[in-house]
Design a protein around this motif. Structure first.
Motif, mmCIF file in Angstrom:
data_model
loop_
_atom_site.group_PDB
_atom_site.id
_atom_site.type_symbol
_atom_site.label_atom_id
_atom_site.label_comp_id
_atom_site.label_asym_id
_atom_site.label_seq_id
_atom_site.Cartn_x
_atom_site.Cartn_y
_atom_site.Cartn_z
ATOM 1 N N LYS A 16 -78.944 54.260 -14.678
ATOM 2 C CA LYS A 16 -78.553 53.732 -15.948
ATOM 3 C C LYS A 16 -76.963 53.881 -16.113
ATOM 4 O O LYS A 16 -76.519 52.928 -16.367
ATOM 5 C CB LYS A 16 -79.544 54.347 -17.012
ATOM 6 N N ARG A 17 -76.766 54.923 -15.888
ATOM 7 C CA ARG A 17 -75.325 55.579 -16.160
ATOM 8 C C ARG A 17 -74.376 54.877 -15.306
ATOM 9 O O ARG A 17 -73.224 54.489 -15.609
ATOM 10 C CB ARG A 17 -75.136 56.944 -16.230
ATOM 11 N N THR A 18 -75.020 54.879 -13.792
ATOM 12 C CA THR A 18 -74.208 54.297 -12.888
ATOM 13 C C THR A 18 -73.774 52.643 -13.103
ATOM 14 O O THR A 18 -72.706 52.337 -12.958
ATOM 15 C CB THR A 18 -74.886 54.310 -11.385
ATOM 16 N N LEU A 19 -74.885 52.148 -13.580
ATOM 17 C CA LEU A 19 -74.859 50.642 -13.589
ATOM 18 C C LEU A 19 -73.567 50.405 -15.037
ATOM 19 O O LEU A 19 -72.594 49.371 -14.785
ATOM 20 C CB LEU A 19 -75.984 50.224 -14.268
ATOM 21 N N ARG A 20 -73.809 51.422 -16.132
ATOM 22 C CA ARG A 20 -73.092 51.148 -17.011
ATOM 23 C C ARG A 20 -71.460 51.527 -16.795
ATOM 24 O O ARG A 20 -70.464 50.791 -17.014
ATOM 25 C CB ARG A 20 -73.575 52.042 -18.115
ATOM 26 N N LYS A 25 -66.074 49.737 -15.069
ATOM 27 C CA LYS A 25 -64.975 49.672 -14.388
ATOM 28 C C LYS A 25 -64.355 48.429 -13.847
ATOM 29 O O LYS A 25 -63.368 48.293 -13.781
ATOM 30 C CB LYS A 25 -65.415 50.670 -13.207
ATOM 31 N N SER A 26 -65.431 47.528 -13.778
ATOM 32 C CA SER A 26 -65.212 46.190 -13.612
ATOM 33 C C SER A 26 -64.422 45.412 -14.632
ATOM 34 O O SER A 26 -63.529 44.829 -14.203
ATOM 35 C CB SER A 26 -66.523 45.471 -13.298
ATOM 36 N N THR A 57 -58.270 48.427 -22.960
ATOM 37 C CA THR A 57 -59.547 48.524 -22.042
ATOM 38 C C THR A 57 -59.288 49.895 -21.271
ATOM 39 O O THR A 57 -60.379 50.836 -21.085
ATOM 40 C CB THR A 57 -59.515 47.359 -21.095
ATOM 41 N N ILE A 58 -58.160 50.156 -20.880
ATOM 42 C CA ILE A 58 -57.692 51.520 -20.432
ATOM 43 C C ILE A 58 -58.248 52.769 -21.214
ATOM 44 O O ILE A 58 -58.866 53.700 -20.656
ATOM 45 C CB ILE A 58 -56.230 51.655 -19.907
ATOM 46 N N ASP A 59 -57.591 52.945 -22.454
ATOM 47 C CA ASP A 59 -57.902 53.939 -23.548
ATOM 48 C C ASP A 59 -59.451 53.889 -23.637
ATOM 49 O O ASP A 59 -60.055 55.072 -23.520
ATOM 50 C CB ASP A 59 -57.491 53.458 -24.693
#
Length: 90
Positions: A16-20, A25-26, A57-59
């Protein structure tokens, strides 16, 4: 595959966390690419809007632990430098 119940739960949580994290990141990469595209086109107003979005988005990515704060600072610095060069040439 894990046998212990707690290990099974950790596998589910990790997926779940990997998908999020992948989605976040995308979104980060997309925001940066949009800004770079605006700079390449030479559109100062669009670049200014996209710069603000990209920095935001970076922040958010730092806050969520997607990237390290020094990595974020470096990215924001490079984006700002690109924008300043565009503004100086315009």
């Amino acid at each position: 595959m894990p046998i212990i119940k707690s290990a099974k739960k950790r596998v589910k949580i990790t997926k779940k966390r990997t998908l999020r994290n992948r989605a976040n990141k995308s979104a980060l990469r997309t925001a940066i690419k949009r800004f770079e595209r605006a700079v390449a086109e030479g559109d100062l107003e669009k670049a200014k809007v996209e710069l603000v979005k990209a920095q935001s988005t970076i922040d958010k990515s730092v806050k969520k632990g997607i990237i390290h704060k020094n990595n974020a600072a470096r990215k924001k610095s490079r984006l700002a430098r690109m924008f300043n060069q565009l503004a100086a040439n315009a």
